[in-house]
Design an enzyme around this catalytic site. Structure first.
Site, PDB file in Angstrom:
ATOM      1  N   TYR A  42      36.634  45.753  30.088  1.00 16.03           N
ATOM      2  CA  TYR A  42      35.948  46.666  31.022  1.00 16.03           C
ATOM      3  C   TYR A  42      36.302  48.119  30.677  1.00 16.03           C
ATOM      4  O   TYR A  42      37.153  48.738  31.342  1.00 16.03           O
ATOM      5  CB  TYR A  42      36.374  46.370  32.463  1.00 16.03           C
ATOM      6  CG  TYR A  42      36.267  44.902  32.880  1.00 16.03           C
ATOM      7  CD1 TYR A  42      35.043  44.234  32.870  1.00 16.03           C
ATOM      8  CD2 TYR A  42      37.396  44.192  33.300  1.00 16.03           C
ATOM      9  CE1 TYR A  42      34.946  42.900  33.261  1.00 16.03           C
ATOM     10  CE2 TYR A  42      37.312  42.865  33.693  1.00 16.03           C
ATOM     11  CZ  TYR A  42      36.077  42.219  33.668  1.00 16.03           C
ATOM     12  OH  TYR A  42      35.988  40.905  34.059  1.00 16.03           O
ATOM     13  N   TRP A  48      34.643  49.516  42.809  1.00 13.78           N
ATOM     14  CA  TRP A  48      35.670  49.054  43.765  1.00 13.78           C
ATOM     15  C   TRP A  48      37.024  48.970  43.080  1.00 13.78           C
ATOM     16  O   TRP A  48      38.057  49.109  43.725  1.00 13.78           O
ATOM     17  CB  TRP A  48      35.262  47.807  44.548  1.00 13.78           C
ATOM     18  CG  TRP A  48      35.313  46.439  43.936  1.00 13.78           C
ATOM     19  CD1 TRP A  48      35.120  46.105  42.641  1.00 13.78           C
ATOM     20  CD2 TRP A  48      35.564  45.205  44.654  1.00 13.78           C
ATOM     21  NE1 TRP A  48      35.207  44.732  42.500  1.00 13.78           N
ATOM     22  CE2 TRP A  48      35.471  44.155  43.707  1.00 13.78           C
ATOM     23  CE3 TRP A  48      35.838  44.886  45.982  1.00 13.78           C
ATOM     24  CZ2 TRP A  48      35.658  42.814  44.059  1.00 13.78           C
ATOM     25  CZ3 TRP A  48      36.021  43.554  46.337  1.00 13.78           C
ATOM     26  CH2 TRP A  48      35.935  42.534  45.385  1.00 13.78           C
ATOM     27  N   ASP A  49      37.029  48.814  41.751  1.00 14.71           N
ATOM     28  CA  ASP A  49      38.300  48.869  41.032  1.00 14.71           C
ATOM     29  C   ASP A  49      38.975  50.207  41.300  1.00 14.71           C
ATOM     30  O   ASP A  49      40.173  50.280  41.571  1.00 14.71           O
ATOM     31  CB  ASP A  49      38.083  48.735  39.517  1.00 14.71           C
ATOM     32  CG  ASP A  49      37.512  47.375  39.125  1.00 14.71           C
ATOM     33  OD1 ASP A  49      36.398  47.068  39.557  1.00 14.71           O
ATOM     34  OD2 ASP A  49      38.194  46.634  38.386  1.00 14.71           O
ATOM     35  N   GLY A 185      31.014  42.080  44.023  1.00 17.47           N
ATOM     36  CA  GLY A 185      32.326  42.121  43.374  1.00 17.47           C
ATOM     37  C   GLY A 185      32.808  40.745  42.949  1.00 17.47           C
ATOM     38  O   GLY A 185      33.472  40.605  41.941  1.00 17.47           O
ATOM     39  N   ASP A 187      31.415  38.275  41.470  1.00 16.40           N
ATOM     40  CA  ASP A 187      30.159  38.072  40.740  1.00 16.40           C
ATOM     41  C   ASP A 187      29.704  36.630  40.561  1.00 16.40           C
ATOM     42  O   ASP A 187      28.526  36.336  40.602  1.00 16.40           O
ATOM     43  CB  ASP A 187      30.279  38.649  39.325  1.00 16.40           C
ATOM     44  CG  ASP A 187      30.784  40.066  39.272  1.00 16.40           C
ATOM     45  OD1 ASP A 187      31.530  40.477  40.171  1.00 16.40           O
ATOM     46  OD2 ASP A 187      30.453  40.754  38.307  1.00 16.40           O
ATOM     47  N   TRP A 372      35.953  33.813  39.723  1.00 18.62           N
ATOM     48  CA  TRP A 372      35.399  33.789  41.077  1.00 18.62           C
ATOM     49  C   TRP A 372      34.968  32.393  41.548  1.00 18.62           C
ATOM     50  O   TRP A 372      34.398  32.257  42.613  1.00 18.62           O
ATOM     51  CB  TRP A 372      34.229  34.770  41.225  1.00 18.62           C
ATOM     52  CG  TRP A 372      34.641  36.197  41.023  1.00 18.62           C
ATOM     53  CD1 TRP A 372      34.206  37.047  40.031  1.00 18.62           C
ATOM     54  CD2 TRP A 372      35.559  36.970  41.809  1.00 18.62           C
ATOM     55  NE1 TRP A 372      34.796  38.285  40.161  1.00 18.62           N
ATOM     56  CE2 TRP A 372      35.629  38.263  41.241  1.00 18.62           C
ATOM     57  CE3 TRP A 372      36.337  36.688  42.944  1.00 18.62           C
ATOM     58  CZ2 TRP A 372      36.430  39.274  41.750  1.00 18.62           C
ATOM     59  CZ3 TRP A 372      37.139  37.704  43.456  1.00 18.62           C
ATOM     60  CH2 TRP A 372      37.173  38.972  42.864  1.00 18.62           C
ATOM     61  N   GLU A 415      44.144  39.395  35.291  1.00 22.30           N
ATOM     62  CA  GLU A 415      42.952  39.657  36.111  1.00 22.30           C
ATOM     63  C   GLU A 415      42.899  38.642  37.262  1.00 22.30           C
ATOM     64  O   GLU A 415      42.592  38.983  38.395  1.00 22.30           O
ATOM     65  CB  GLU A 415      41.729  39.528  35.205  1.00 22.30           C
ATOM     66  CG  GLU A 415      40.425  39.964  35.824  1.00 22.30           C
ATOM     67  CD  GLU A 415      39.256  39.804  34.846  1.00 22.30           C
ATOM     68  OE1 GLU A 415      39.465  39.276  33.724  1.00 22.30           O
ATOM     69  OE2 GLU A 415      38.144  40.206  35.209  1.00 22.30           O
TER      70      GLU A 415
HETATM   71  C1  9WN Z   1      30.698  43.284  36.187  1.00 17.60           C
HETATM   72  C2  9WN Z   1      35.688  45.251  36.644  1.00 17.60           C
HETATM   73  C3  9WN Z   1      34.765  44.219  37.251  1.00 17.60           C
HETATM   74  C4  9WN Z   1      35.113  43.906  38.717  1.00 17.60           C
HETATM   75  C5  9WN Z   1      34.314  42.726  39.236  1.00 17.60           C
HETATM   76  C6  9WN Z   1      34.530  41.545  38.297  1.00 17.60           C
HETATM   77  C7  9WN Z   1      34.110  41.926  36.881  1.00 17.60           C
HETATM   78  C8  9WN Z   1      32.092  42.805  35.745  1.00 17.60           C
HETATM   79  C9  9WN Z   1      31.945  41.848  34.579  1.00 17.60           C
HETATM   80  O1  9WN Z   1      34.854  43.044  36.447  1.00 17.60           O
HETATM   81  O2  9WN Z   1      32.715  42.200  36.877  1.00 17.60           O
HETATM   82  O3  9WN Z   1      30.796  44.248  37.179  1.00 17.60           O
HETATM   83  O4  9WN Z   1      31.484  42.303  33.510  1.00 17.60           O
HETATM   84  O5  9WN Z   1      32.284  40.680  34.696  1.00 17.60           O
HETATM   85  O6  9WN Z   1      33.810  40.445  38.722  1.00 17.60           O
HETATM   86  O7  9WN Z   1      34.746  42.414  40.530  1.00 17.60           O
HETATM   87  O8  9WN Z   1      34.848  45.024  39.500  1.00 17.60           O
HETATM   88  O9  9WN Z   1      37.014  44.864  36.826  1.00 17.60           O
END
Ligand code: 9WN
Length: 470
Positions: A42, A48-49, A185, A187, A372, A415
């Site tokens: 990421y 929200w992070d 969030g 997902d 999730w 994570e």
């Molecule tokens: C898509 C960043 C994000 C969190 C989410 C989590 C994951 C992203 C992904 O990572 O989602 O937004 O690419 O999987 O599900 O809660 O904000 O940490």
């Protein structure tokens, strides 16, 4: 930056190891104005992070914590939405999908006031921001006043909440709705399987998943689910990100709405701080709380459920999202008590398992490793820990705090973890795991919550924490 640490560094050896490890993650993932959740998986700023990160970062540098929230909210759209990703232009397009050239926010979102010079996604994430803003402010009110932190954030947060409670009340029943699973969030929750089954996936060959370069496919969403995510995002983008266009996915989620309520209480505090009127925000929080209970509470399941606005019915899947309303100060006492009983039961194992899973352990779709769909996440456990304290369940909260601290460090700030064995899953050195670990560690030394001016406490049990958004 070389600001001094703003909280006392713990002295016990294990606490010190955890503190140092968490601080290292927070420092490594800092990019100058904001933080990446994880440099590989990421590599941009997530909405929200950033709120959870700011809550932990305040213990290392209040200025950075303020900056984190300021940077995020600078990317707010004219219609009030705070996008779920703010893209770093220095990161190659191939590093993350969907990338900025997919979302095309500055063009496709122009009519809604998307920023012209910052590229973002077009969807949102749960509104933890006002809560985080208030916690960061409370940590060092003098610095906050000197920097005009609340003055800057207040109008942005008010516009954000107006968007969520206005345009996004898609069901007309007084709650906010998500139009994509990623907006919640959580997902990949089994709670989306029903609503998503009506969505035609785009062909797998039409895009390239970057997540599998960094994550094990057994821990990530399936290609089928990914194809459906991409279809929903494509259709939303092609409709100019208009919430009035026909939407094939619209769901009221209990975690998103609970966070909105907690944040609305925080916005009341933020508004009252310089002498403003808190009452409109408290009234809105009360209305949202009533709607949450009316529309999403299931007495049969002993928890909250998602409402699928397509057929307008509750989704039977029991996700930990349905426990998060424990965070809501005005929750009726019998609802709070039932939620705690459900959390302690065989489905969620509070007090018997190391951490609370993201999905019912006995559910047919439970998977301890796929994100999730079962693994335990530190942000959800942190929210539950607060909720337990808020409603006077101090023993249960202490009983959750201890394994959270242990497993955050032991997992390498994973994570997520297998809820039964606490084995690390997902990416490591994940920022909110470090940030919230730091916050829990520092919690006993936090300033006492503010007293005067807060509305009547919802928590009625003796020993319940004084009602506050903090
Ligand atoms: C898509 C960043 C994000 C969190 C989410 C989590 C994951 C992203 C992904 O990572 O989602 O937004 O690419 O999987 O599900 O809660 O904000 O940490």
């Amino acid at each position: 930056m070389t600001e001094p640490l703003t909280a006392p560094v713990p002295t016990a050896a294990t606490d010190l190891t955890l503190w140092r490890g968490a601080a290292r993650v927070l420092l490594q993932n800092w990019r100058g104005d904001s933080t990446v959740p994880s440099p590989g998986l990421y590599p941009h700023q997530w909405s929200w992070d950033s709120a959870f990160i700011a809550i932990g970062l305040r213990h290392l540098s209040v200025r950075r914590a303020q900056r984190e929230l300021e940077t995020l909210t600078l990317a707010q759209w004219g219609d009030g939405r705070i996008p779920h990703i703010v893209f770093d232009p220095a990161v190659p397009l191939a590093a993350y999908f969907p990338s900025p050239d997919f979302w095309r926010s500055s063009r496709a979102g122009a009519a809604l006031g998307a920023p012209r010079h910052i590229e973002t996604s077009g969807i949102v994430q749960p509104p933890v921001h006002a809560l985080a803003t208030w916690l960061v402010h409370r940590f060092d009110p003098a610095l906050s006043r000197r920097r005009g932190f609340l003055e800057r954030l207040r109008p942005r947060l008010a516009a954000w909440h107006d968007y969520l409670t206005g345009q996004r009340d898609l069901g007309g029943g007084g709650l906010t709705a998500v139009v994509h699973p990623r907006e919640a969030g959580m997902d990949n929750s089994p709670a989306w399987d029903g609503p998503l089954s009506r969505v035609e996936p785009v062909p797998a060959a039409s895009y390239r998943r970057a997540d599998l370069d960094h994550g094990a496919s057994a821990e990530r969403p399936t290609d089928l689910d990914y194809g459906r995510y991409v279809r929903l995002a494509t259709d939303y983008r092609d409709a100019g990100y208009l919430d009035t266009a026909p939407l094939s996915f619209a769901v009221e989620d209990p975690c998103v709405n609970a966070l909105l309520i907690a944040s609305e209480h925080a916005l009341a505090d933020i508004t009252a701080e310089p002498g403003g009127d808190r009452a409109p925000h408290e009234r809105r929080a009360a209305r949202l709380t009533d709607a949450l209970v009316t529309r999403l509470w299931s007495p049969e399941e002993g928890m909250f459920l998602n409402r699928d606005l397509g057929p307008d019915r509750l989704v039977p899947a029991r996700s930990a999202a349905g426990l998060v309303p424990l965070l809501v100060p005005g929750l009726p006492a019998h609802v709070a008590d039932t939620l705690v009983r459900t959390a302690k039961g065989a489905s969620f194992g509070l007090g018997t398992l190391p951490l609370v899973p993201s999905y019912d352990l006995r559910g047919p779709d439970f998977d301890p490793s796929r994100y999730w769909r079962g693994p335990a996440w530190f942000n959800i456990n942190w929210l539950l820990e607060r909720g337990l304290r808020l409603h006077g369940y101090t023993g249960e909260a202490d009983g959750l705090r201890a394994p959270m601290l242990r497993e955050a460090g032991a997992s390498g700030f994973a994570e997520y973890v297998d809820p039964c064995t606490a084995e690390a899953r997902g990416t490591r050195s994940f920022d909110w795991t470090a940030a919230l670990g730091l916050d829990l560690l520092a919690a006993p030394s936090l300033p006492a919550p503010r007293g005067g001016g807060d509305p009547a406490p919802a928590a009625t049990r003796p020993g319940a924490r004084e009602r506050t958004a903090v």
